[in-house]
Enzyme design. Structure first.
Site, short mmCIF file in Angstrom:
data_model
loop_
_atom_site.label_atom_id
_atom_site.label_comp_id
_atom_site.label_asym_id
_atom_site.label_seq_id
_atom_site.Cartn_x
_atom_site.Cartn_y
_atom_site.Cartn_z
N GLU A 1 0.99 -1.20 -0.04
CA GLU A 1 0.03 0.12 -0.03
C GLU A 1 0.87 1.48 -0.06
O GLU A 1 2.01 1.27 0.48
CB GLU A 1 -0.70 -0.11 1.33
CG GLU A 1 -1.50 -1.18 1.40
CD GLU A 1 -2.38 -1.35 2.81
OE1 GLU A 1 -2.43 -0.24 3.64
OE2 GLU A 1 -3.05 -2.23 3.07
N LYS B 1 2.16 4.50 1.41
CA LYS B 1 1.99 5.31 2.87
C LYS B 1 1.78 6.65 2.69
O LYS B 1 2.45 7.59 2.31
CB LYS B 1 3.28 5.12 3.53
CG LYS B 1 3.20 5.51 4.79
CD LYS B 1 4.55 5.22 5.89
CE LYS B 1 4.42 5.61 7.22
NZ LYS B 1 4.25 6.77 7.61
N ASP C 1 0.63 10.37 3.38
CA ASP C 1 1.25 11.37 4.19
C ASP C 1 0.10 12.44 4.71
O ASP C 1 -0.19 13.44 4.19
CB ASP C 1 2.34 11.97 3.55
CG ASP C 1 3.38 12.81 4.46
OD1 ASP C 1 2.91 12.29 5.72
OD2 ASP C 1 4.17 13.37 4.20
N TYR D 1 -8.76 7.97 2.92
CA TYR D 1 -8.64 6.67 2.33
C TYR D 1 -8.48 5.70 3.76
O TYR D 1 -7.83 6.04 4.71
CB TYR D 1 -7.26 6.38 1.87
CG TYR D 1 -7.22 6.89 0.21
CD1 TYR D 1 -8.15 6.42 -0.68
CD2 TYR D 1 -6.32 7.61 -0.09
CE1 TYR D 1 -8.27 6.74 -1.83
CE2 TYR D 1 -6.34 8.04 -1.58
CZ TYR D 1 -7.42 7.79 -2.48
OH TYR D 1 -7.42 8.00 -3.74
N LYS E 1 10.20 3.83 3.80
CA LYS E 1 10.17 5.04 3.38
C LYS E 1 10.91 5.63 2.00
O LYS E 1 11.87 5.20 1.58
CB LYS E 1 10.71 6.19 4.65
CG LYS E 1 10.13 5.59 5.90
CD LYS E 1 8.66 6.06 6.16
CE LYS E 1 8.74 7.55 6.45
NZ LYS E 1 9.10 7.95 7.97
N CYS F 1 22.58 45.11 -12.15
CA CYS F 1 22.07 43.97 -12.82
C CYS F 1 23.17 42.90 -13.01
O CYS F 1 24.33 43.37 -13.48
CB CYS F 1 21.42 44.04 -14.19
SG CYS F 1 21.18 42.57 -15.07
N CYS G 1 23.90 42.58 -16.89
CA CYS G 1 24.34 43.65 -18.00
C CYS G 1 24.84 44.83 -17.25
O CYS G 1 25.49 45.90 -17.86
CB CYS G 1 23.11 43.88 -18.91
SG CYS G 1 21.97 44.76 -18.12
N CYS H 1 15.71 44.57 -13.67
CA CYS H 1 17.00 45.18 -14.31
C CYS H 1 16.20 46.15 -15.30
O CYS H 1 15.11 45.96 -15.93
CB CYS H 1 17.54 44.13 -15.02
SG CYS H 1 18.76 44.59 -16.37
N CYS I 1 20.06 44.30 -22.05
CA CYS I 1 20.49 43.02 -21.08
C CYS I 1 20.10 41.57 -21.92
O CYS I 1 19.14 41.28 -22.38
CB CYS I 1 19.35 43.09 -19.99
SG CYS I 1 19.80 41.89 -18.85
S1 IVH Z 1 -1.11 0.62 8.79
C1 IVH Z 1 -0.64 -1.31 12.72
N1 IVH Z 1 -1.23 1.64 6.42
O1 IVH Z 1 1.72 5.53 8.95
C2 IVH Z 1 -0.64 -0.60 11.40
N2 IVH Z 1 -0.76 3.04 8.07
O2 IVH Z 1 3.53 4.67 11.36
C3 IVH Z 1 -0.75 0.95 11.58
N3 IVH Z 1 -0.08 5.32 7.11
O3 IVH Z 1 -0.09 6.45 12.02
C4 IVH Z 1 -1.17 1.57 10.34
N4 IVH Z 1 -0.34 5.02 5.08
O4 IVH Z 1 -1.13 7.24 9.80
C5 IVH Z 1 -1.07 1.93 7.56
N5 IVH Z 1 -1.32 2.16 4.38
C6 IVH Z 1 -1.19 2.53 5.37
C7 IVH Z 1 -0.70 3.68 5.79
C8 IVH Z 1 -0.31 4.00 7.21
C9 IVH Z 1 -0.02 5.84 6.12
C10 IVH Z 1 0.25 6.07 8.50
C11 IVH Z 1 -0.58 6.00 9.70
C12 IVH Z 1 0.09 5.60 10.78
C13 IVH Z 1 1.41 5.55 10.30
C14 IVH Z 1 2.39 4.48 10.98
#
Ligand code: IVH
Length: 674
Positions: free
Chosen positions: A118, A120, A122, A227, A318, A412, A415, A430, A436
């Site tokens: 999945e 991650k 933000d 999501y 990450k 400038c 020039c 300028c 220029c």
């Molecule tokens: S699973 C035990 N899935 O990452 C599982 N977390 O450090 C816990 N996050 O606070 C979370 N995308 O806010 C999971 N696809 C994803 C995620 C996700 C972002 C964030 C979430 C959590 C942090 C975990």
């Protein structure tokens, strides 16, 4: 309205709500709306009207009931029935491989593990509690044990269903991420700045900050989305066997699930997923900071269990950080095509957003002041995708004793002409214009344009080519171009080369106001150029005029007079003017005349309808050359209306006010030939 049977009415309203919910599902979950926005809006209006008429029929899970709660004085607390954990991090392929090894050892399995991969996201983690399909509570993660009750705020997020579809469990806790799509984030920041409010540093802060507003009406104005990525407690439901099936079930319940989720077999597949996602990171509509890999089987997850506050069955690999700290060594000013000076930060090289960055933009002087950044400071640099790296903030505690303020250069850097910064203006420029190097191509394009010297066949691309190949350095060089040189250029035959040379020769005989306009003096447009000529008659007089004399010209104030003087005080500009004249550019002598001496001085004319023999622009030019002002609308002050074919409301208005109306023939009869 006729009196209605209560049950029938309730059924009708509920059917309308169901219809709206079905559209929400298609829009937010399936990403496949089947009606236009306007039709959806009409359904919502209809529901609102119903509910206004019969307020006792309003239910808390009605699609109209997203905002409505009063502001809070503080948030209540929520004890999570199951703690909200965090994830262990991986930063490299080795980290990923050792995670996979630990999983296989833990499960005593040799074969490839099935992972749910999945993005991650933000944003900010939230927990949503549904009872009998209704959203009853939403909470932040907090410290994982206790969070804050943000139910009223989460209700305002349109992609969070207030009611689940199908046959949901008696109790279901949904977990996921509230985030702000990047395009909406940019728009929000523009709005913040235009209202004189602070911009948000990044979409994550904007999302988290928006969720923590005490007034839900404020949260409702923030473009948040959601999501779902896992579940917490669930009661009265047979859990599926694996994570991906859980997510499928959530989707069925009407919860948005990210579309980038895939199944991988073994760590090599996971590596491919990570690389692919990283490559597309910049093209996604939301920010992600890595990929999450979860053992897909829930039974196996159970066997692996947890270590300190993170599951053994999942890892967050990450991406390279998009923000890093580094030291600002110096600031240099770059000159853009239009003469605007942009400060560029020279940085201690730093690895950020996947590349080594040693330069970043500081945008303009206002930005420098706003950030209060000095040379020697430690700064936060951000690079997201292909976006130009930028300095986003200063680390105040790290400022060394000798940190030096950043000053705008007086000259400038390209020039050497004076740098101007008008009061109240953000940009410094300028004043070299034609002289220029940095501004060459733009200046030449303007010089050649239709309302300036009108050099037919000298388009933008051709100007760029001539400048790039150093065949011309300034506008005066244009008149030295010959057929041989031009015919050697890409996509330029003998014939078009000859045509251009002829066009250049034709353009040499011009009018003084066109020539003045063509020079590209700041804020000297066509009509100011015309006024200058009308007032001073000759170029020599204009060059000799001081700021006070210039301000005698109608519509010229201190600012424009300053620009004209700055341009004409620049030795280089005068040399170019002289070279243009030496090359044969000339104009008929214009008699200097006070406004009042022109035949149409003091008159305001209006043009309307379609003209045949000349364009509106030409008609306007003729009128202005005779001293008239040309206005866009008819009023009592209008002296005369020139009406072409199919004239509409302006003509009617002129007639109703008894204003003189003439047609094109009459107009041409009255105007002198050019
Ligand atoms: S699973 C035990 N899935 O990452 C599982 N977390 O450090 C816990 N996050 O606070 C979370 N995308 O806010 C999971 N696809 C994803 C995620 C996700 C972002 C964030 C979430 C959590 C942090 C975990």
């Amino acid at each position: 309205m006729p009196v209605r049977d209560d049950a029938a009415l309730a059924a009708e309203i509920e059917a309308l709500r169901e219809e709206i919910r079905a559209h929400n599902y298609r829009y937010y979950v399936l990403d496949d709306p089947d009606i236009p926005d306007a039709a959806y809006d009409r359904l919502m209006q209809k529901l609102l009207a119903f509910e206004q008429e019969y307020p006792d029929q309003i239910t808390p899970d009605s699609p109209t009931q997203r905002v409505g709660a009063e502001p809070l004085s503080s948030f209540g607390t929520v004890a999570h029935e199951q703690p909200m954990l965090s994830l262990a991090n991986a930063f490299s392929e080795e980290d990923m491989a050792s995670f996979d090894r630990r999983v296989r050892e833990g499960l005593e399995r040799d074969e490839a593990i099935e992972y749910c991969c999945e993005p991650k996201l933000d944003g900010a983690a939230v927990s949503l509690l549904y009872e009998h399909g209704r959203l009853v509570r939403a909470a932040t993660r907090g410290d994982g044990e206790t969070g804050e009750d943000i139910t009223q705020n989460v209700r305002t997020i349109k992609s969070v269903p207030l009611r689940l579809r199908g046959n949901p469990p008696a109790r279901l806790e949904v977990r996921g991420e509230v985030y702000m799509p990047l395009a909406e984030f940019a728009r929000l920041n523009e709005r913040q700045l235009s209202r004189g409010e602070k911009a948000f540093v990044n979409p994550r802060n904007a999302a988290a900050g928006s969720l923590r507003q005490l007034d839900p009406a404020l949260t409702a104005q923030r473009p948040l989305a959601f999501y779902c990525y896992s579940i917490g407690i669930s009661e009265g439901w047979q859990l599926p066997d694996n994570q991906s099936a859980v997510l499928d079930a959530m989707r069925e319940f009407g919860l948005p699930v990210n579309a980038e989720i895939r199944i991988a077999h073994g760590s090599q597949d996971c590596r491919d997923y990570h690389a692919d996602l990283l490559g597309r990171r910049g093209a996604l509509a939301y920010e992600i900071d890595g990929a999450v890999f979860k053992v897909n089987s829930l039974a196996e997850q159970g066997r692996l269990g947890f270590v300190s506050r993170a599951p053994r069955w999942a890892i967050a690999w990450k991406f390279p950080a998009q923000e890093e700290m580094t030291v600002l060594h110096d600031v240099e000013f770059q000159v853009g095509r239009t003469g605007v000076l942009t400060p560029v930060a020279r940085l201690q090289p730093v690895f950020v957003g996947g590349v080594t960055v040693s330069n970043a933009t500081l945008h303009n002087l206002d930005e420098i002041e706003k950030l209060d950044v000095r040379i020697g400071d430690t700064v936060v640099v951000r690079r997201a995708g292909d976006v130009i790296p930028q300095v986003v903030s200063v680390v105040p505690d790290a400022r060394p004793a000798g940190a030096r303020p950043i000053a705008l250069p007086a000259h400038c850097p390209v020039c050497g002409s004076a740098v101007e910064r008008q009061k109240g203006e953000v940009a410094a420029r300028c004043s070299g214009a034609l002289a220029c190097r940095a501004q060459r191509a733009e200046g030449i394009k303007h010089f050649a344009s239709r309302k300036a010297m009108d050099i037919e066949g000298l388009g933008d691309r051709l100007v760029e080519m001539l400048v790039e190949q150093e065949l011309i350095h300034d506008v005066a060089d244009l008149f030295r171009l010959d057929v041989n040189t031009l015919a050697g250029l890409e996509r330029m035959g003998e014939k078009s080369a000859a045509n251009l040379v002829e066009a250049l020769a034709r353009a040499q005989s011009t009018r003084l106001h066109r020539f003045l306009f063509a020079l590209g003096i700041r804020e000297v447009g066509e009509s100011t150029a015309r006024n200058l000529v009308r007032h001073f008659g000759t170029l020599e007089n204009i060059i000799a005029a001081d700021v006070d004399a210039l301000q005698q010209v109608p519509d010229i104030g201190a600012v424009v007079a300053g620009h004209v003087r700055a341009f004409l005080d620049e030795e280089r500009n005068l040399r170019i003017i002289q070279r243009l004249r030496d090359a044969g550019v000339h104009w008929p002598v214009e008699s200097a005349s006070a406004e009042a001496e022109l035949p149409l001085s003091g008159q305001t004319w209006v043009l309307t309808g379609k003209l045949e023999g000349l364009t509106r622009e030409e008609a306007k030019e003729k009128l202005e050359s005779m001293g008239a002002k040309v206005a866009g609308s008819v009023s009592k002050k209008t002296r005369c209306v020139l009406a072409g074919a199919d004239a509409g409301s302006k003509l009617e208005k002129a007639r109703s006010l008894g204003i003189e109306v003439i047609d094109e023939n009459e107009f041409l009869r009255r105007m002198p030939a050019d």
